[in-house]
Motif scaffolding. Structure first.
Motif, PDB file in Angstrom:
ATOM      1  N   THR A 171      -6.902   1.280   2.017  1.00 28.16           N
ATOM      2  CA  THR A 171      -6.583   2.674   2.311  1.00 28.16           C
ATOM      3  C   THR A 171      -7.344   3.172   3.537  1.00 28.16           C
ATOM      4  OG1 THR A 171      -6.365   2.978  -0.075  1.00 28.16           O
ATOM      5  CG2 THR A 171      -6.346   4.956   1.254  1.00 28.16           C
ATOM      6  N   VAL A 172      -8.480   2.561   3.819  1.00 27.56           N
ATOM      7  CA  VAL A 172      -9.279   2.955   4.974  1.00 27.56           C
ATOM      8  C   VAL A 172      -8.510   2.624   6.254  1.00 27.56           C
ATOM      9  CG1 VAL A 172     -11.442   2.621   6.208  1.00 27.56           C
ATOM     10  CG2 VAL A 172     -11.407   2.546   3.709  1.00 27.56           C
ATOM     11  N   GLY A 173      -8.404   3.574   7.145  1.00 31.79           N
ATOM     12  CA  GLY A 173      -7.740   3.338   8.418  1.00 31.79           C
ATOM     13  C   GLY A 173      -6.250   3.552   8.408  1.00 31.79           C
ATOM     14  N   LEU A 174      -5.678   3.907   7.253  1.00 33.48           N
ATOM     15  CA  LEU A 174      -4.253   4.190   7.213  1.00 33.48           C
ATOM     16  C   LEU A 174      -3.955   5.480   7.978  1.00 33.48           C
ATOM     17  CD1 LEU A 174      -3.180   3.450   3.535  1.00 33.48           C
ATOM     18  CD2 LEU A 174      -2.600   2.125   5.560  1.00 33.48           C
ATOM     19  N   SER A 175      -2.725   5.643   8.373  1.00 37.27           N
ATOM     20  CA  SER A 175      -2.334   6.878   9.047  1.00 37.27           C
ATOM     21  C   SER A 175      -2.480   8.049   8.078  1.00 37.27           C
ATOM     22  CB  SER A 175      -0.885   6.786   9.524  1.00 37.27           C
ATOM     23  OG  SER A 175      -0.013   6.649   8.412  1.00 37.27           O
ATOM     24  N   ARG A 176      -2.713   9.225   8.635  1.00 39.14           N
ATOM     25  CA  ARG A 176      -2.852  10.420   7.797  1.00 39.14           C
ATOM     26  C   ARG A 176      -1.587  10.668   6.990  1.00 39.14           C
ATOM     27  NH1 ARG A 176      -5.583  14.822  11.926  1.00 39.14           N
ATOM     28  NH2 ARG A 176      -7.506  13.659  12.373  1.00 39.14           N
ATOM     29  N   GLU A 177      -0.430  10.311   7.572  1.00 40.21           N
ATOM     30  CA  GLU A 177       0.833  10.576   6.898  1.00 40.21           C
ATOM     31  C   GLU A 177       0.904   9.869   5.552  1.00 40.21           C
ATOM     32  OE1 GLU A 177       0.486  10.174  10.039  1.00 40.21           O
ATOM     33  OE2 GLU A 177       1.347  12.030  10.840  1.00 40.21           O
ATOM     34  N   LEU A 178       0.241   8.732   5.441  1.00 34.03           N
ATOM     35  CA  LEU A 178       0.214   8.026   4.164  1.00 34.03           C
ATOM     36  C   LEU A 178      -0.925   8.514   3.279  1.00 34.03           C
ATOM     37  CD1 LEU A 178       1.069   4.354   5.167  1.00 34.03           C
ATOM     38  CD2 LEU A 178       2.403   5.872   3.715  1.00 34.03           C
ATOM     39  N   THR A 179      -2.123   8.637   3.841  1.00 34.28           N
ATOM     40  CA  THR A 179      -3.280   9.033   3.042  1.00 34.28           C
ATOM     41  C   THR A 179      -3.092  10.421   2.440  1.00 34.28           C
ATOM     42  OG1 THR A 179      -4.670   7.736   4.532  1.00 34.28           O
ATOM     43  CG2 THR A 179      -5.785   9.252   3.048  1.00 34.28           C
ATOM     44  N   ARG A 180      -2.430  11.298   3.159  1.00 36.13           N
ATOM     45  CA  ARG A 180      -2.260  12.663   2.659  1.00 36.13           C
ATOM     46  C   ARG A 180      -1.384  12.734   1.417  1.00 36.13           C
ATOM     47  NH1 ARG A 180       0.908  15.681   7.508  1.00 36.13           N
ATOM     48  NH2 ARG A 180      -0.879  14.853   8.640  1.00 36.13           N
ATOM     49  N   LEU A 181      -0.679  11.646   1.091  1.00 35.95           N
ATOM     50  CA  LEU A 181       0.078  11.626  -0.153  1.00 35.95           C
ATOM     51  C   LEU A 181      -0.828  11.820  -1.365  1.00 35.95           C
ATOM     52  CD1 LEU A 181       2.561   8.662   0.475  1.00 35.95           C
ATOM     53  CD2 LEU A 181       3.191  11.037   0.056  1.00 35.95           C
ATOM     54  N   LEU A 182      -2.108  11.503  -1.199  1.00 35.41           N
ATOM     55  CA  LEU A 182      -3.032  11.603  -2.325  1.00 35.41           C
ATOM     56  C   LEU A 182      -3.535  13.024  -2.544  1.00 35.41           C
ATOM     57  CD1 LEU A 182      -5.115   8.355  -1.689  1.00 35.41           C
ATOM     58  CD2 LEU A 182      -3.336   8.706  -3.408  1.00 35.41           C
ATOM     59  N   VAL A 183      -3.369  13.909  -1.562  1.00 38.49           N
ATOM     60  CA  VAL A 183      -3.876  15.274  -1.704  1.00 38.49           C
ATOM     61  C   VAL A 183      -3.247  15.984  -2.898  1.00 38.49           C
ATOM     62  CG1 VAL A 183      -4.087  17.535  -0.610  1.00 38.49           C
ATOM     63  CG2 VAL A 183      -4.464  15.465   0.735  1.00 38.49           C
ATOM     64  N   PRO A 184      -1.904  16.010  -3.044  1.00 38.29           N
ATOM     65  CA  PRO A 184      -1.329  16.703  -4.194  1.00 38.29           C
ATOM     66  C   PRO A 184      -1.469  15.942  -5.508  1.00 38.29           C
ATOM     67  CG  PRO A 184       0.409  15.724  -2.880  1.00 38.29           C
ATOM     68  CD  PRO A 184      -0.854  15.529  -2.115  1.00 38.29           C
ATOM     69  N   ALA A 185      -2.093  14.765  -5.461  1.00 38.57           N
ATOM     70  CA  ALA A 185      -2.356  14.005  -6.683  1.00 38.57           C
ATOM     71  C   ALA A 185      -3.807  14.150  -7.130  1.00 38.57           C
ATOM     72  CB  ALA A 185      -2.018  12.531  -6.480  1.00 38.57           C
ATOM     73  N   ILE A 198       0.836  -1.199   0.000  1.00 41.29           N
ATOM     74  CA  ILE A 198       0.000   0.000   0.000  1.00 41.29           C
ATOM     75  C   ILE A 198       0.870   1.247   0.000  1.00 41.29           C
ATOM     76  CG2 ILE A 198      -0.222   0.038   2.530  1.00 41.29           C
ATOM     77  CD1 ILE A 198      -2.851   1.126  -0.102  1.00 41.29           C
ATOM     78  N   ARG A 199       2.023   1.167   0.656  1.00 41.19           N
ATOM     79  CA  ARG A 199       2.939   2.308   0.655  1.00 41.19           C
ATOM     80  C   ARG A 199       3.430   2.587  -0.769  1.00 41.19           C
ATOM     81  NH1 ARG A 199       5.790   4.165   4.679  1.00 41.19           N
ATOM     82  NH2 ARG A 199       5.533   2.257   5.881  1.00 41.19           N
ATOM     83  N   ALA A 200       3.840   1.530  -1.469  1.00 41.91           N
ATOM     84  CA  ALA A 200       4.334   1.711  -2.835  1.00 41.91           C
ATOM     85  C   ALA A 200       3.253   2.277  -3.739  1.00 41.91           C
ATOM     86  CB  ALA A 200       4.843   0.375  -3.378  1.00 41.91           C
ATOM     87  N   ARG A 201       2.016   1.866  -3.528  1.00 39.82           N
ATOM     88  CA  ARG A 201       0.934   2.349  -4.377  1.00 39.82           C
ATOM     89  C   ARG A 201       0.670   3.835  -4.135  1.00 39.82           C
ATOM     90  NH1 ARG A 201      -1.560  -2.533  -2.856  1.00 39.82           N
ATOM     91  NH2 ARG A 201      -3.321  -1.512  -1.827  1.00 39.82           N
ATOM     92  N   LEU A 202       0.618   4.229  -2.871  1.00 35.97           N
ATOM     93  CA  LEU A 202       0.359   5.640  -2.574  1.00 35.97           C
ATOM     94  C   LEU A 202       1.513   6.521  -3.043  1.00 35.97           C
ATOM     95  CD1 LEU A 202      -1.233   5.353   0.986  1.00 35.97           C
ATOM     96  CD2 LEU A 202      -2.392   5.712  -1.185  1.00 35.97           C
ATOM     97  N   ILE A 203       2.731   6.038  -2.883  1.00 39.32           N
ATOM     98  CA  ILE A 203       3.887   6.806  -3.345  1.00 39.32           C
ATOM     99  C   ILE A 203       3.851   6.956  -4.854  1.00 39.32           C
ATOM    100  CG2 ILE A 203       6.404   6.737  -3.625  1.00 39.32           C
ATOM    101  CD1 ILE A 203       6.584   5.566  -0.833  1.00 39.32           C
ATOM    102  N   SER A 204       3.463   5.893  -5.560  1.00 32.79           N
ATOM    103  CA  SER A 204       3.409   5.970  -7.020  1.00 32.79           C
ATOM    104  C   SER A 204       2.381   7.006  -7.468  1.00 32.79           C
ATOM    105  CB  SER A 204       3.092   4.595  -7.611  1.00 32.79           C
ATOM    106  OG  SER A 204       1.767   4.196  -7.308  1.00 32.79           O
ATOM    107  N   SER A 205       1.238   7.068  -6.800  1.00 31.09           N
ATOM    108  CA  SER A 205       0.221   8.059  -7.148  1.00 31.09           C
ATOM    109  C   SER A 205       0.712   9.472  -6.863  1.00 31.09           C
ATOM    110  CB  SER A 205      -1.071   7.784  -6.368  1.00 31.09           C
ATOM    111  OG  SER A 205      -1.670   6.579  -6.784  1.00 31.09           O
ATOM    112  N   TYR A 206       1.476   9.624  -5.789  1.00 30.18           N
ATOM    113  CA  TYR A 206       2.041  10.933  -5.461  1.00 30.18           C
ATOM    114  C   TYR A 206       3.071  11.359  -6.503  1.00 30.18           C
ATOM    115  CZ  TYR A 206       5.099  14.357  -3.240  1.00 30.18           C
ATOM    116  OH  TYR A 206       5.860  15.461  -2.985  1.00 30.18           O
TER     117      TYR A 206
END
Length: 228
Positions: free
Chosen positions: A107-121, A81-89
């Motif tokens: 993605t549900v329940g992940l820490s904000r530090e990971l989920t927020r990677l999607l904001v600039p994407a 899940i980390r690799a996927r969120l980083i790739s989207s970022y």
């Protein structure tokens, strides 16, 4: 790399005396490299690295970009899940990835530090709403990593980002911050953005932005002043 972090620890036995590298007799701390779980809140360690990678990708030639994108796609395929969120970022152009991440039950329940990677994407207001759901309705100021992410969000989502920017304006703690965010609202060419400024015109720092919005879109200002 995102799962690695340098942790400072106290040696067994606690405090020690004088050593060549600790001449003042303080506690002799030491550092170890720790390997954390996949959902570890790690942005504080590696966020700068990812931001630089994204900047390099944005400036890369077409051939370099394609080659790098292929490498990122390979990493994404690992299933982490980390690799996927980083790739989207890193590659916000791949909106199919962003949509897949937002819909993924993992993605549900992940820490904000990971989920927020999607904001600039994000490129749509619906995506911003989904991110808000995933973070439990967290205030936007708590899931933005500085002004760069805010600029990304506004430029990519466009005028429909007005509700999110207005919500950010409501969470501002200083007049300086309020002036900055209100200034962004003033540049959005939409009735919703202008209405958000009007509704907050009594707040310190907003009146100046409203006046600039009036000059930028005088017909809109006139229409609002004439409406009952």
């Amino acid at each position: 790399m995102g799962r690695l972090a340098v942790e400072t620890s106290r040696p067994p036995g606690g405090a020690v005396g004088w050593t060549p590298w600790n001449p003042y007799g303080r506690i002799d701390w030491y550092e170890t490299v720790e390997f954390h779980a996949d959902d570890f809140a790690w942005w504080m360690y590696h966020g700068g690295d990812l931001a630089r990678l994204r900047a390099h990708l944005a400036a890369a030639s077409d051939s370099e970009y394609v080659a790098a994108a292929d490498q990122v796609a390979t990493m994404r395929a690992t299933g982490s899940i980390r690799a996927r969120l980083i790739s989207s970022y890193l590659l916000p152009q791949r909106q199919d990835w962003v949509e897949a991440d937002l819909a993924d039950p993992m993605t549900v329940g992940l820490s904000r530090e990971l989920t927020r990677l999607l904001v600039p994407a994000a490129t749509t207001a619906a995506q911003l709403d989904r991110i808000a759901q995933l973070t439990g309705g967290a205030p936007l100021d708590s899931i933005l990593f500085g002004k760069a992410h805010l600029y990304n969000m506004v430029c990519q989502v466009g005028p429909t980002s007005a509700p999110a920017v207005a919500a950010l304006l409501d969470s501002c703690r200083t007049v300086k911050d309020r002036q900055f965010v209100a200034g962004i609202l003033a540049q959005l060419p939409s009735d919703e953005a202008y209405r958000a400024l009007l509704e907050r015109s009594d707040q310190p720092g907003v009146a100046t932005a409203l006046a600039k919005a009036d000059k930028r879109c005088p017909r809109r200002a006139t229409r609002f002043s004439e409406s009952p």
